[in-house]
Design a protein around this motif. Sequence first.
Motif, PDB file in Angstrom:
ATOM      1  N   GLN A 139       0.830  -1.211   0.000  1.00 39.66           N
ATOM      2  CA  GLN A 139       0.000   0.000   0.000  1.00 39.66           C
ATOM      3  C   GLN A 139       0.861   1.257   0.000  1.00 39.66           C
ATOM      4  O   GLN A 139       0.606   2.201  -0.755  1.00 39.66           O
ATOM      5  N   GLN A 140       1.887   1.285   0.837  1.00 38.88           N
ATOM      6  CA  GLN A 140       2.721   2.479   0.965  1.00 38.88           C
ATOM      7  C   GLN A 140       3.498   2.778  -0.314  1.00 38.88           C
ATOM      8  O   GLN A 140       3.756   3.940  -0.643  1.00 38.88           O
ATOM      9  N   LEU A 141       3.873   1.736  -1.038  1.00 41.44           N
ATOM     10  CA  LEU A 141       4.654   1.909  -2.265  1.00 41.44           C
ATOM     11  C   LEU A 141       3.765   2.071  -3.501  1.00 41.44           C
ATOM     12  O   LEU A 141       4.270   2.258  -4.605  1.00 41.44           O
ATOM     13  N   HIS A 142       2.435   1.971  -3.301  1.00 38.84           N
ATOM     14  CA  HIS A 142       1.454   2.151  -4.389  1.00 38.84           C
ATOM     15  C   HIS A 142       1.715   1.172  -5.528  1.00 38.84           C
ATOM     16  O   HIS A 142       1.770   1.549  -6.703  1.00 38.84           O
ATOM     17  N   LEU A 143       1.863  -0.102  -5.158  1.00 41.19           N
ATOM     18  CA  LEU A 143       2.147  -1.135  -6.136  1.00 41.19           C
ATOM     19  C   LEU A 143       0.859  -1.767  -6.646  1.00 41.19           C
ATOM     20  O   LEU A 143      -0.125  -1.887  -5.922  1.00 41.19           O
ATOM     21  N   ASP A 144       0.891  -2.207  -7.902  1.00 43.49           N
ATOM     22  CA  ASP A 144      -0.240  -2.906  -8.504  1.00 43.49           C
ATOM     23  C   ASP A 144       0.052  -4.384  -8.744  1.00 43.49           C
ATOM     24  O   ASP A 144      -0.855  -5.156  -9.082  1.00 43.49           O
ATOM     25  N   GLY A 145       1.310  -4.783  -8.603  1.00 42.32           N
ATOM     26  CA  GLY A 145       1.688  -6.167  -8.881  1.00 42.32           C
ATOM     27  C   GLY A 145       1.318  -7.105  -7.748  1.00 42.32           C
ATOM     28  O   GLY A 145       0.774  -6.689  -6.722  1.00 42.32           O
ATOM     29  N   PRO A 146       1.632  -8.389  -7.901  1.00 40.29           N
ATOM     30  CA  PRO A 146       1.307  -9.372  -6.867  1.00 40.29           C
ATOM     31  C   PRO A 146       2.180  -9.202  -5.627  1.00 40.29           C
ATOM     32  O   PRO A 146       3.260  -8.613  -5.689  1.00 40.29           O
ATOM     33  N   SER A 147       1.703  -9.717  -4.505  1.00 43.42           N
ATOM     34  CA  SER A 147       2.414  -9.605  -3.232  1.00 43.42           C
ATOM     35  C   SER A 147       2.449 -10.969  -2.558  1.00 43.42           C
ATOM     36  O   SER A 147       1.434 -11.673  -2.519  1.00 43.42           O
ATOM     37  N   TYR A 148       3.617 -11.331  -2.035  1.00 40.69           N
ATOM     38  CA  TYR A 148       3.791 -12.636  -1.409  1.00 40.69           C
ATOM     39  C   TYR A 148       4.538 -12.471  -0.083  1.00 40.69           C
ATOM     40  O   TYR A 148       5.440 -11.644   0.043  1.00 40.69           O
ATOM     41  N   THR A 149       4.167 -13.303   0.892  1.00 45.09           N
ATOM     42  CA  THR A 149       4.899 -13.387   2.149  1.00 45.09           C
ATOM     43  C   THR A 149       5.421 -14.801   2.303  1.00 45.09           C
ATOM     44  O   THR A 149       4.667 -15.771   2.142  1.00 45.09           O
ATOM     45  N   ILE A 150       6.705 -14.928   2.605  1.00 44.77           N
ATOM     46  CA  ILE A 150       7.314 -16.242   2.796  1.00 44.77           C
ATOM     47  C   ILE A 150       7.900 -16.298   4.204  1.00 44.77           C
ATOM     48  O   ILE A 150       8.706 -15.446   4.593  1.00 44.77           O
ATOM     49  N   ALA A 151       7.461 -17.288   4.963  1.00 51.13           N
ATOM     50  CA  ALA A 151       7.919 -17.453   6.345  1.00 51.13           C
ATOM     51  C   ALA A 151       8.362 -18.891   6.547  1.00 51.13           C
ATOM     52  O   ALA A 151       7.563 -19.761   6.893  1.00 51.13           O
ATOM     53  N   THR A 152       9.634 -19.149   6.284  1.00 54.33           N
ATOM     54  CA  THR A 152      10.214 -20.483   6.445  1.00 54.33           C
ATOM     55  C   THR A 152      11.408 -20.392   7.391  1.00 54.33           C
ATOM     56  O   THR A 152      12.501 -20.880   7.088  1.00 54.33           O
ATOM     57  N   ALA A 153      11.181 -19.700   8.520  1.00 51.96           N
ATOM     58  CA  ALA A 153      12.235 -19.495   9.520  1.00 51.96           C
ATOM     59  C   ALA A 153      13.418 -18.762   8.885  1.00 51.96           C
ATOM     60  O   ALA A 153      13.227 -17.804   8.144  1.00 51.96           O
ATOM     61  N   CYS A 154      14.643 -19.241   9.125  1.00 50.38           N
ATOM     62  CA  CYS A 154      15.825 -18.484   8.732  1.00 50.38           C
ATOM     63  C   CYS A 154      16.085 -18.487   7.228  1.00 50.38           C
ATOM     64  O   CYS A 154      16.944 -17.745   6.755  1.00 50.38           O
ATOM     65  N   SER A 155      15.349 -19.299   6.477  1.00 48.50           N
ATOM     66  CA  SER A 155      15.505 -19.308   5.018  1.00 48.50           C
ATOM     67  C   SER A 155      14.445 -18.453   4.330  1.00 48.50           C
ATOM     68  O   SER A 155      14.349 -18.462   3.100  1.00 48.50           O
ATOM     69  N   SER A 156      13.659 -17.695   5.081  1.00 47.18           N
ATOM     70  CA  SER A 156      12.517 -16.965   4.515  1.00 47.18           C
ATOM     71  C   SER A 156      12.909 -16.042   3.366  1.00 47.18           C
ATOM     72  O   SER A 156      12.374 -16.136   2.258  1.00 47.18           O
ATOM     73  N   ALA A 157      13.803 -15.113   3.614  1.00 45.43           N
ATOM     74  CA  ALA A 157      14.168 -14.142   2.578  1.00 45.43           C
ATOM     75  C   ALA A 157      14.949 -14.783   1.443  1.00 45.43           C
ATOM     76  O   ALA A 157      14.859 -14.347   0.293  1.00 45.43           O
ATOM     77  N   ALA A 158      15.723 -15.834   1.741  1.00 42.88           N
ATOM     78  CA  ALA A 158      16.415 -16.555   0.679  1.00 42.88           C
ATOM     79  C   ALA A 158      15.403 -17.234  -0.243  1.00 42.88           C
ATOM     80  O   ALA A 158      15.540 -17.204  -1.467  1.00 42.88           O
ATOM     81  N   ASN A 159      14.378 -17.837   0.343  1.00 40.51           N
ATOM     82  CA  ASN A 159      13.324 -18.426  -0.472  1.00 40.51           C
ATOM     83  C   ASN A 159      12.567 -17.358  -1.247  1.00 40.51           C
ATOM     84  O   ASN A 159      12.144 -17.590  -2.387  1.00 40.51           O
ATOM     85  N   ALA A 160      12.393 -16.182  -0.647  1.00 39.12           N
ATOM     86  CA  ALA A 160      11.756 -15.083  -1.367  1.00 39.12           C
ATOM     87  C   ALA A 160      12.573 -14.716  -2.608  1.00 39.12           C
ATOM     88  O   ALA A 160      12.020 -14.503  -3.698  1.00 39.12           O
ATOM     89  N   LEU A 161      13.890 -14.636  -2.464  1.00 38.49           N
ATOM     90  CA  LEU A 161      14.757 -14.371  -3.612  1.00 38.49           C
ATOM     91  C   LEU A 161      14.643 -15.477  -4.654  1.00 38.49           C
ATOM     92  O   LEU A 161      14.561 -15.214  -5.865  1.00 38.49           O
ATOM     93  N   LEU A 162      14.634 -16.715  -4.190  1.00 38.28           N
ATOM     94  CA  LEU A 162      14.609 -17.836  -5.115  1.00 38.28           C
ATOM     95  C   LEU A 162      13.293 -17.903  -5.888  1.00 38.28           C
ATOM     96  O   LEU A 162      13.288 -18.047  -7.121  1.00 38.28           O
ATOM     97  N   TYR A 163      12.170 -17.784  -5.188  1.00 41.76           N
ATOM     98  CA  TYR A 163      10.884 -17.856  -5.874  1.00 41.76           C
ATOM     99  C   TYR A 163      10.678 -16.651  -6.787  1.00 41.76           C
ATOM    100  O   TYR A 163      10.118 -16.786  -7.881  1.00 41.76           O
ATOM    101  N   ALA A 164      11.144 -15.490  -6.373  1.00 46.81           N
ATOM    102  CA  ALA A 164      11.067 -14.322  -7.256  1.00 46.81           C
ATOM    103  C   ALA A 164      11.893 -14.552  -8.517  1.00 46.81           C
ATOM    104  O   ALA A 164      11.459 -14.249  -9.636  1.00 46.81           O
ATOM    105  N   SER A 165      13.095 -15.105  -8.354  1.00 45.11           N
ATOM    106  CA  SER A 165      13.957 -15.332  -9.523  1.00 45.11           C
ATOM    107  C   SER A 165      13.342 -16.357 -10.459  1.00 45.11           C
ATOM    108  O   SER A 165      13.443 -16.224 -11.690  1.00 45.11           O
ATOM    109  N   TRP A 166      12.712 -17.384  -9.929  1.00 42.73           N
ATOM    110  CA  TRP A 166      12.057 -18.371 -10.786  1.00 42.73           C
ATOM    111  C   TRP A 166      10.903 -17.751 -11.567  1.00 42.73           C
ATOM    112  O   TRP A 166      10.687 -18.052 -12.733  1.00 42.73           O
ATOM    113  N   MET A 167      10.142 -16.869 -10.898  1.00 43.57           N
ATOM    114  CA  MET A 167       9.021 -16.240 -11.599  1.00 43.57           C
ATOM    115  C   MET A 167       9.515 -15.321 -12.716  1.00 43.57           C
ATOM    116  O   MET A 167       8.908 -15.244 -13.785  1.00 43.57           O
ATOM    117  N   LEU A 168      10.626 -14.638 -12.474  1.00 44.35           N
ATOM    118  CA  LEU A 168      11.216 -13.824 -13.539  1.00 44.35           C
ATOM    119  C   LEU A 168      11.750 -14.711 -14.660  1.00 44.35           C
ATOM    120  O   LEU A 168      11.587 -14.402 -15.847  1.00 44.35           O
TER     121      LEU A 168
END
Length: 387
Positions: A139-168
Amino acid sequence: MTLHVMSANAPAAVYLRGGDAVSAAGRGRVALADACLALSTTPAQVRFSSLGREIELPYFRALDAGAAADAVLLQVARTALDDAQLSAARRRRIGLFVGSSSGGIHHHERAYAEAYANNAEALPIHRPDQSRLATWLHQQLHLDGPSYTIATACSSAANALLYASWMLREGRLDDALVVGVEIENRLSQQGFFSMMLATRASSRPFDLQRDGIVLGECAAALVLSREAPTAQPAWRILGGATLCDTTHPTNPSADQIAATLRDALADSAIPAARIGAIKAHGTGTRANDLAEGLGMRECFGPSLPPFTSIKPVLGHTLGACGVLETLAFTACLDRGSVPVTRGYEQPDPEIGAQPLTATRAWSGGPVLLNYFGFGGNNCALVLDRER
């Protein structure tokens, strides 16, 4: 069980196009490289009561609590987007990926403390939603694209990078904003202390006398793009893997870590012999470092590349470390150096491998970054720099 491994012949490149971070090292990539190469950070202290005793633990503090931390997170995300130099249209439709271990628990803790001060029976848990930060950022960034939250303990942000890279890589997105955030909270501090995983001294990954982690906080953001950056080194995410280790509820398995590394190399179409350096997860706990060390040896054999852990400098930022440590490690490599592992002194014969004790020159080539989550989620990324 493998969650997802993409075909290695997917054609699209995925670049790190912009980034920013606030951590115990300070602000930005320069500060991260300075701290990791000079070992210049010093932890603060946190205090809390446990079973009638006052406990004091080291902690790598970086943010002011509450609303101020959210403001810093928003500023970091905006700076990363500015750094990426995307058009207004591409910026609006960017995909948002947020990785965090604790999410917005710091808000709930403050609300409870304030309500409990007036009513000992209060239970004010307001919207215990792990996706609150992603919704707010979107909301604050006024984005129109999809939004995802990944919570896999200490690998959360790494998985976020990985899934984002796969989608690209699949062409589902042109750009992605990946955010890792961990804000000081008592649940994490007291939780790791109660499990006897927190040291009262300093973190010493892979050392014979290691006795636990030192936690830290940060707000970090990376912009991924199918288009290469023009004014900075062109780092690419070549691929990666994420696997669930179901052999034990908490103790990691060396075999499953090795499987994650092999799958990451296969997804990236990179043979093990080409990996020039490894950023280890390196928490400083007995079980994790042992499993990681044995897993790396199982994957690479006698030709184990030089490896290091940067958590003794930045703290273990839990679910955010995937973004923060990717920024920090690539910033060090851009200066031509693989940093040492602070605190390492005595080899552990059971591990049978030693991290770097002297800065190692780096002149290019693929690198491996390990991120392993408490409870069995393992993630590994393979990166390379084009120029």
